[in-house]
Design an enzyme around this catalytic site. Structure first.
Site, PDB file in Angstrom:
ATOM      1  N   ASP A   3       0.855  -1.172   0.000  1.00  0.00           N
ATOM      2  CA  ASP A   3       0.000   0.000   0.000  1.00  0.00           C
ATOM      3  C   ASP A   3       0.898   1.230   0.000  1.00  0.00           C
ATOM      4  O   ASP A   3       1.815   1.325   0.819  1.00  0.00           O
ATOM      5  CB  ASP A   3      -0.863  -0.010   1.268  1.00  0.00           C
ATOM      6  CG  ASP A   3      -2.292   0.381   1.010  1.00  0.00           C
ATOM      7  OD1 ASP A   3      -2.498   1.492   0.497  1.00  0.00           O
ATOM      8  OD2 ASP A   3      -3.196  -0.403   1.342  1.00  0.00           O
ATOM      9  N   ASP A  17      -3.268   4.567  -2.361  1.00  0.00           N
ATOM     10  CA  ASP A  17      -4.394   5.029  -1.554  1.00  0.00           C
ATOM     11  C   ASP A  17      -4.966   6.339  -2.104  1.00  0.00           C
ATOM     12  O   ASP A  17      -4.213   7.253  -2.473  1.00  0.00           O
ATOM     13  CB  ASP A  17      -3.883   5.248  -0.117  1.00  0.00           C
ATOM     14  CG  ASP A  17      -4.986   5.449   0.892  1.00  0.00           C
ATOM     15  OD1 ASP A  17      -5.782   4.518   1.089  1.00  0.00           O
ATOM     16  OD2 ASP A  17      -5.049   6.542   1.483  1.00  0.00           O
ATOM     17  N   GLU A  42      -6.615   3.454  -5.983  1.00  0.00           N
ATOM     18  CA  GLU A  42      -7.935   3.508  -5.348  1.00  0.00           C
ATOM     19  C   GLU A  42      -8.668   4.746  -5.852  1.00  0.00           C
ATOM     20  O   GLU A  42      -8.227   5.873  -5.630  1.00  0.00           O
ATOM     21  CB  GLU A  42      -7.799   3.577  -3.819  1.00  0.00           C
ATOM     22  CG  GLU A  42      -9.152   3.484  -3.144  1.00  0.00           C
ATOM     23  CD  GLU A  42      -9.144   3.955  -1.685  1.00  0.00           C
ATOM     24  OE1 GLU A  42     -10.063   3.561  -0.959  1.00  0.00           O
ATOM     25  OE2 GLU A  42      -8.256   4.727  -1.291  1.00  0.00           O
ATOM     26  N   HIS A  60     -11.287  -3.579   2.922  1.00  0.00           N
ATOM     27  CA  HIS A  60     -11.324  -3.248   4.345  1.00  0.00           C
ATOM     28  C   HIS A  60     -12.161  -2.001   4.651  1.00  0.00           C
ATOM     29  O   HIS A  60     -12.209  -1.574   5.793  1.00  0.00           O
ATOM     30  CB  HIS A  60      -9.882  -3.049   4.832  1.00  0.00           C
ATOM     31  CG  HIS A  60      -9.208  -1.910   4.135  1.00  0.00           C
ATOM     32  ND1 HIS A  60      -8.942  -1.919   2.771  1.00  0.00           N
ATOM     33  CD2 HIS A  60      -8.792  -0.701   4.576  1.00  0.00           C
ATOM     34  CE1 HIS A  60      -8.389  -0.770   2.432  1.00  0.00           C
ATOM     35  NE2 HIS A  60      -8.271  -0.023   3.503  1.00  0.00           N
ATOM     36  N   ASP A  61     -12.768  -1.405   3.621  1.00  0.00           N
ATOM     37  CA  ASP A  61     -13.574  -0.201   3.829  1.00  0.00           C
ATOM     38  C   ASP A  61     -15.060  -0.424   3.575  1.00  0.00           C
ATOM     39  O   ASP A  61     -15.843   0.526   3.683  1.00  0.00           O
ATOM     40  CB  ASP A  61     -13.104   0.923   2.876  1.00  0.00           C
ATOM     41  CG  ASP A  61     -11.704   1.405   3.197  1.00  0.00           C
ATOM     42  OD1 ASP A  61     -11.330   1.419   4.387  1.00  0.00           O
ATOM     43  OD2 ASP A  61     -10.972   1.768   2.253  1.00  0.00           O
TER      44      ASP A  61
HETATM   45  C1  NOJ Z   1      -8.528   4.706   1.938  1.00  0.00           C
HETATM   46  C2  NOJ Z   1      -8.224   3.523   2.783  1.00  0.00           C
HETATM   47  O1  NOJ Z   1      -8.615   2.363   2.114  1.00  0.00           O
HETATM   48  C3  NOJ Z   1      -8.933   3.727   4.096  1.00  0.00           C
HETATM   49  O2  NOJ Z   1      -8.896   2.584   4.895  1.00  0.00           O
HETATM   50  C4  NOJ Z   1      -8.310   4.902   4.784  1.00  0.00           C
HETATM   51  O3  NOJ Z   1      -9.003   5.179   5.982  1.00  0.00           O
HETATM   52  C5  NOJ Z   1      -8.347   6.133   3.888  1.00  0.00           C
HETATM   53  N1  NOJ Z   1      -7.939   5.838   2.548  1.00  0.00           N
HETATM   54  C6  NOJ Z   1      -7.421   7.194   4.406  1.00  0.00           C
HETATM   55  O4  NOJ Z   1      -6.104   6.806   4.137  1.00  0.00           O
END
Ligand code: NOJ
Length: 534
Positions: free
Chosen positions: A102, A204, A267, A328-329
């Site tokens: 990441d 990210d 992302e 994970h989000d």
């Molecule tokens: C995206 C990440 O996937 C998430 O988990 C994170 O909280 C935010 N970016 C901030 O970095």
């Protein structure tokens, strides 16, 4: 050169996301670590994926569980050491897999030495490595931008009388990619890890990293309603997806192009028309802008069929597709669509054209684990409570067996383990030839064996209501995939449109090798892969 060899590993392969805190704890502190991952690589290899993406493992105060980085070129002691990391690179490669890290370029931790310097004085050499602005003329924040995690995106700093911008937590100040020194320092971070043998990066919030140079106010979003995250009140016109972001991405890509066979996946949560712009020109953009449509769209066959068609149509000529079912989000797929459809989703993910990303534990059908209020960890849930936005439920420890703490740790884990872990665990599901784990493994095996499934062409097959169907072809090898999104039996009639063939895999993991003669009777919640006679 054969078609197989023309395609890169990140096109042919399947990416497996590990959330390191929750995969395997080796040192008994209740939090997963690199030695833990090392001890489970045999499982990952057995499963049959091709690349492992690790969520952040760098030194961090953990305000956002590693997405707040205080040193880009080291490993947090919680996860291990650089030696452990080097060993992981070696072992992942020994297993024939790739390792993806990441990369978090939008913001650092407020504890990063760069930020500590930056906030020291207005003329500090690192001042403009971050985004500092004077208060608005009448006082207060410089503009109306909101933090993704609730509240204003500007934090006032008494020492120098200015505000700094943070798209996420105030402990995550945004870096200023318009500053050439910052840019060079961050590009060197990429080189640091590439030199250590890393095969690629998941970048990210890549669509966030450049902001409007005039810091214009965002307009209200007329579609906002309470229940959505508070920052959705405003359209993110001026704080995200700025045209200049593509120049920054080109710089990152140039660094990757200095090395062989490396890749980056970005992302990007944007409508698909905007998403595809992140491919950039050939050799200039991200290799794969994450396509989250399977996460975001309602689980209806017609809606998904239309989305596939539209996405395929919008891809630039050099754009390789990709699909994501969980991360994970976002809530676990099994929770969102139910256990039966999670099997159909597995077949869809692993038969669509494009690189699939699989989230750890989805191969077990893991679902969201309810988190008691006193065990909430996620800052998003703490800042914006009660809306169900917290991400802890999808980040719970991987259940390995029916022993204490599901074999994840010798100690009580940082998040609760699912109540069904006594039966929904790797050991039990490996022994059950009809489990969703067995299905995932079989799908991964078939996808790997059949070039039609990993690099073949895609063609939609007309279908109605709850059915989604398509063909994959490579040379003489031809497959029909038919998926029943419904809880009732359904028939796909392709008379005159498809040759005969044999069912090679059903999501129910039975009735293989049955002859298919153009009328396919799908059971409730069933998907099948048919090898067609060419
Ligand atoms: C995206 C990440 O996937 C998430 O988990 C994170 O909280 C935010 N970016 C901030 O970095």
């Amino acid at each position: 050169m054969s078609a197989e060899r023309e395609h890169q590993w990140w096109q042919k392969g399947v990416i497996y996301q590990i959330y390191p805190r929750s995969f395997q704890d080796a040192n008994g502190d209740g939090v997963g670590d690199l030695r833990g991952i090392l001890s489970r690589l045999d499982y990952v290899q057995w499963l049959g994926v091709d690349a492992v993406w690790l969520s952040p493992i760098y030194p961090s105060p953990m305000a956002d569980f590693g997405y707040d980085i205080s040193d880009y070129c080291s490993i947090d002691p919680l996860f291990g050491s650089l030696d452990d990391f080097d060993e992981l690179v070696r072992q992942v490669h020994r297993c024939g897999m790739k390792l993806v890290l990441d990369f978090v370029p939008n913001h650092s931790s407020s504890e990063h030495p760069w930020f500590k310097e930056s906030r020291r004085s207005r003329d500090n050499p690192k001042r403009h490595w971050y985004i500092w602005r004077d208060p608005a003329p009448g006082g207060g924040p410089p503009n109306n931008w909101l933090s993704q995690f609730g509240g204003a995106a500007w934090e006032f700093d008494d020492a120098t009388g200015q505000y700094y911008y943070h798209a996420f937590l105030k402990q995550q100040p945004d870096l200023n990619w318009r500053n050439p020194q910052l840019r060079e320092a961050m590009l060197n971070v990429l080189r640091f890890w590439l030199d250590r043998g890393v095969d690629g990066f998941r970048v990210d919030v890549i669509w966030h990293i450049v902001k409007d140079d005039e810091f214009r106010n965002n307009d209200p979003d007329p579609d906002y309603h309470p229940g959505l995250a508070p920052h959705r009140q405003l359209l993110a016109t001026y704080n995200t997806d700025r045209p200049e972001v593509h120049q920054v991405i080109e710089k990152m890509r140039d660094v990757l192009n200095e090395y062989d066979h490396r890749m980056m996946v970005g992302e990007v949560y944007l409508p698909v028309e905007r998403l595809v712009t992140y491919y950039g020109g050939e050799g200039e953009g991200v290799h794969l802008p994450f396509n989250f449509q399977l996460i975001e769209l309602p689980w209806h066959a017609r809606i998904i069929a239309d989305a596939i068609e539209k996405y395929e149509g919008l891809l630039p000529p050099h754009g390789w597709p990709n699909w994501v079912l969980g991360n994970h989000d976002n809530p676990r797929i099994a929770t969102r669509i139910g256990a039966a459809q999670a099997r159909v989703a597995a077949m869809l993910l692993l038969t669509l054209r494009g690189t699939p990303t699989l989230y750890y534990g989805d191969e077990l059908g893991m679902h969201n684990v309810p988190i008691p209020p006193d065990r909430v960890q996620d800052p998003f849930e703490k800042n914006v409570p009660g809306l169900g936005l917290g991400r802890d439920p999808e980040r719970t420890p991987m259940p390995w067996n029916d022993q204490a703490h599901a074999g994840f740790s010798a100690a009580a884990p940082w998040l609760p383990i699912g109540e069904d872990a006594h039966s929904r665990n790797v050991e039990a599901m490996r022994a059950d030839s009809t489990s969703i784990l067995a299905l995932y493994r079989r799908l991964l095996e078939l996808r790997r064996q059949e070039s039609a499934l990993h690099i073949g062409s895609y063609a939609a097959v007309p279908a109605h209501e709850n059915l989604l169907a398509f063909r994959r072809r490579k040379g003489d090898s031809l497959f029909l995939v038919a998926l029943n999104f419904g809880h009732e039996p359904a028939v796909l009639d392709v008379t005159g449109r498809a040759p005969c063939g044999k069912i090679v895999l059903s999501t129910h993991l039975d009735h293989e090798q049955e002859v298919f003669d153009c009328r396919l009777e799908l059971r409730a919640d069933e998907g099948v892969i048919v090898r067609l006679d060419s």
